[in-house]
Design a protein around this motif. Structure first.
Motif, mmCIF file in Angstrom:
data_model
loop_
_atom_site.group_PDB
_atom_site.id
_atom_site.type_symbol
_atom_site.label_atom_id
_atom_site.label_comp_id
_atom_site.label_asym_id
_atom_site.label_seq_id
_atom_site.Cartn_x
_atom_site.Cartn_y
_atom_site.Cartn_z
ATOM 1 N N ASN A 259 0.817 -1.214 0.000
ATOM 2 C CA ASN A 259 0.000 0.000 0.000
ATOM 3 C C ASN A 259 0.855 1.271 0.000
ATOM 4 O OD1 ASN A 259 -2.447 -1.520 0.205
ATOM 5 N ND2 ASN A 259 -2.009 -1.816 2.384
ATOM 6 N N SER A 260 2.092 1.168 0.467
ATOM 7 C CA SER A 260 2.979 2.326 0.548
ATOM 8 C C SER A 260 3.888 2.465 -0.655
ATOM 9 C CB SER A 260 3.848 2.238 1.812
ATOM 10 O OG SER A 260 3.059 2.161 2.973
ATOM 11 N N MET A 261 4.161 1.364 -1.346
ATOM 12 C CA MET A 261 5.143 1.400 -2.418
ATOM 13 C C MET A 261 4.753 2.274 -3.614
ATOM 14 S SD MET A 261 7.829 -0.108 -1.425
ATOM 15 C CE MET A 261 8.676 -0.165 -2.999
ATOM 16 N N PRO A 262 3.475 2.349 -4.026
ATOM 17 C CA PRO A 262 3.170 3.206 -5.187
ATOM 18 C C PRO A 262 3.555 4.662 -4.980
ATOM 19 C CG PRO A 262 1.373 1.678 -4.795
ATOM 20 C CD PRO A 262 2.306 1.542 -3.621
ATOM 21 N N THR A 263 3.335 5.203 -3.783
ATOM 22 C CA THR A 263 3.704 6.586 -3.519
ATOM 23 C C THR A 263 5.212 6.782 -3.587
ATOM 24 O OG1 THR A 263 1.766 6.950 -2.130
ATOM 25 C CG2 THR A 263 3.616 8.452 -1.825
ATOM 26 N N LEU A 264 5.973 5.852 -2.975
ATOM 27 C CA LEU A 264 7.432 5.949 -3.017
ATOM 28 C C LEU A 264 7.935 5.856 -4.452
ATOM 29 C CD1 LEU A 264 8.440 3.734 0.058
ATOM 30 C CD2 LEU A 264 8.322 6.220 -0.080
ATOM 31 N N ALA A 265 7.324 4.978 -5.239
ATOM 32 C CA ALA A 265 7.743 4.831 -6.633
ATOM 33 C C ALA A 265 7.467 6.122 -7.419
ATOM 34 C CB ALA A 265 7.013 3.651 -7.271
ATOM 35 N N ARG A 266 6.272 6.681 -7.281
ATOM 36 C CA ARG A 266 5.920 7.896 -8.028
ATOM 37 C C ARG A 266 6.855 9.054 -7.704
ATOM 38 N NH1 ARG A 266 0.595 6.302 -6.894
ATOM 39 N NH2 ARG A 266 0.529 7.719 -5.099
ATOM 40 N N GLN A 267 7.255 9.161 -6.451
ATOM 41 C CA GLN A 267 8.131 10.251 -6.045
ATOM 42 C C GLN A 267 9.480 10.199 -6.747
ATOM 43 O OE1 GLN A 267 8.147 9.682 -1.799
ATOM 44 N NE2 GLN A 267 6.268 10.877 -1.479
ATOM 45 N N SER A 268 9.841 9.025 -7.262
ATOM 46 C CA SER A 268 11.121 8.865 -7.946
ATOM 47 C C SER A 268 10.965 8.654 -9.446
ATOM 48 C CB SER A 268 11.889 7.686 -7.330
ATOM 49 O OG SER A 268 12.204 7.957 -5.980
ATOM 50 N N GLY A 269 9.779 8.929 -9.969
ATOM 51 C CA GLY A 269 9.566 8.775 -11.402
ATOM 52 C C GLY A 269 9.410 7.338 -11.833
ATOM 53 N N LEU A 270 8.978 6.490 -10.903
ATOM 54 C CA LEU A 270 8.785 5.071 -11.190
ATOM 55 C C LEU A 270 7.304 4.727 -11.081
ATOM 56 C CD1 LEU A 270 11.648 3.849 -8.838
ATOM 57 C CD2 LEU A 270 11.808 4.001 -11.337
ATOM 58 N N GLU A 271 6.958 3.530 -11.533
ATOM 59 C CA GLU A 271 5.597 3.045 -11.353
ATOM 60 C C GLU A 271 5.616 1.572 -10.981
ATOM 61 O OE1 GLU A 271 3.317 3.282 -14.927
ATOM 62 O OE2 GLU A 271 4.883 2.408 -16.186
ATOM 63 N N ILE A 272 4.631 1.171 -10.203
ATOM 64 C CA ILE A 272 4.446 -0.239 -9.862
ATOM 65 C C ILE A 272 3.630 -0.874 -10.975
ATOM 66 C CG2 ILE A 272 3.559 -1.880 -8.172
ATOM 67 C CD1 ILE A 272 5.730 -0.166 -6.982
ATOM 68 N N VAL A 273 4.157 -1.907 -11.593
ATOM 69 C CA VAL A 273 3.413 -2.574 -12.661
ATOM 70 C C VAL A 273 2.811 -3.890 -12.205
ATOM 71 C CG1 VAL A 273 4.697 -1.455 -14.497
ATOM 72 C CG2 VAL A 273 5.526 -3.638 -13.594
ATOM 73 N N ASP A 274 3.239 -4.389 -11.043
ATOM 74 C CA ASP A 274 2.674 -5.650 -10.557
ATOM 75 C C ASP A 274 3.038 -5.830 -9.088
ATOM 76 O OD1 ASP A 274 1.277 -8.007 -10.576
ATOM 77 O OD2 ASP A 274 2.704 -9.116 -11.830
ATOM 78 N N VAL A 275 2.176 -6.520 -8.375
ATOM 79 C CA VAL A 275 2.448 -6.982 -7.020
ATOM 80 C C VAL A 275 2.132 -8.466 -7.002
ATOM 81 C CG1 VAL A 275 1.869 -6.797 -4.577
ATOM 82 C CG2 VAL A 275 1.869 -4.748 -6.005
ATOM 83 N N ARG A 276 3.119 -9.283 -6.631
ATOM 84 C CA ARG A 276 2.966 -10.726 -6.663
ATOM 85 C C ARG A 276 2.872 -11.293 -5.252
ATOM 86 N NH1 ARG A 276 4.309 -13.393 -11.448
ATOM 87 N NH2 ARG A 276 3.766 -11.994 -13.160
#
Length: 293
Positions: A259-276
């Motif tokens: 639940n926290s990783m998408p925000t951290l990713a966006r802040q660095s110009g990244l995106e979450i494409v999958d959670v396994r």
């Protein structure tokens, strides 16, 4: 039941009796599946596998002493992998030590995710593993991508040395380098794949871990700070300079951290494409890439 109520069998006792004693001792210590673990310990002491136990009737004096010592160590909740000095991961058998986390089947979820996102075994040419520990993620990836080379980094010199021994054990020393360093501080260049299984246990939860983990595995590999996310903040900030434009990063996460990783990713110009999820249904691996415009 106290240990002195479980009399050690006499020298004349057969393997079945000894296994019964070992299983009872481990059951008393609340070890899961104590009968199987007793068999595994006996196979280790006898230098055989589980099937090989069928060919033996009794143990020698030294084997009996070794089995008693091994059972007592496991009853004290020392991890099986520390007693045997090895653990299986993916298709590899790796050396283990108290210097690193023990490779676990749950972490194989990261390799499965990578294979799904990078099915072309020739396309992946470079792999970086930050916090490599025993080297399990890097070496498993290199075993699948025959054209790739990789770098594993760990802050603990003993862990980097262990990972290097495991690379030799797997016949992958020519395609890998294991370094002691502080995350990516000494790394330059970009990689097709970036792995990390960083510390992610919130500090307040450390005391409640199973004794096998809490008392025997390195705290620095477990302690993720107040909310368990300290390492992810640092790593997602470093990823844009490490990850190739069309590369993928695969990180292991703890319970609820998806639940926290998408925000951290966006802040660095990244995106979450999958959670396994792992085999227990717990979200275990996040797959990231550069955010598409």
């Amino acid at each position: 039941m106290k240990e002195d109520a479980l009399a050690v069998p006499g020298d004349e006792a057969d393997l079945r009796t000894w296994l019964g004693w070992g299983g009872a001792r481990l059951r008393d210590a609340d070890v899961d599946d104590p009968r199987r673990e007793a068999r595994l310990l006996m196979a280790h002491v006898l230098g055989t596998d589980l099937a090989g136990l069928l060919a033996r009737a009794r143990m020698t004096d030294s084997e009996r002493a070794g089995f008693v010592a091994a059972v007592r160590r496991r009853a004290a909740r020392e991890p099986m992998a520390h007693i045997t000095g090895r653990a299986g991961f993916w298709s590899l058998e790796l050396e283990t030590s108290p210097a690193t986390l023990i490779p676990r089947p749950d972490s194989e979820t990261l390799i499965e995710a990578l294979l799904d996102y990078c099915p072309d075994r020739e396309r992946v040419r470079s792999v970086l593993d930050l916090g490599t520990g025993a080297g399990c993620l890097l070496l498993a990836a290199l075993s699948e991508y025959g054209a790739a080379w990789g770098v594993g980094v760990d802050i603990a010199p003993d862990a980097a040395r262990l990972a290097a021994r495991n690379a030799r054990r797997a016949g992958l020393e020519g395609r890998s380098a294991m370094l002691a360093g502080d995350w990516a501080a000494s790394i330059r260049g970009v990689f097709d794949v970036v792995f990390s299984n960083p510390p992610y246990i919130p500090q307040g939860d450390l005391a409640g871990l199973m004794p096998d983990v809490r008392d025997y595995e390195p705290v620095r590999a477990l302690d993720g700070g107040a909310d368990g996310l300290d390492a992810y903040r640092l790593l997602t900030g470093a990823l844009p300079l490490l990850l190739a434009h069309d590369g993928v990063a695969v990180f292991e996460i703890g319970i609820g951290q998806e639940n926290s990783m998408p925000t951290l990713a966006r802040q660095s110009g990244l995106e979450i494409v999958d959670v396994r999820a792992d085999l227990g249904g717990i979200p275990r691996a996040v797959v990231m890439r550069h955010r598409r415009s």
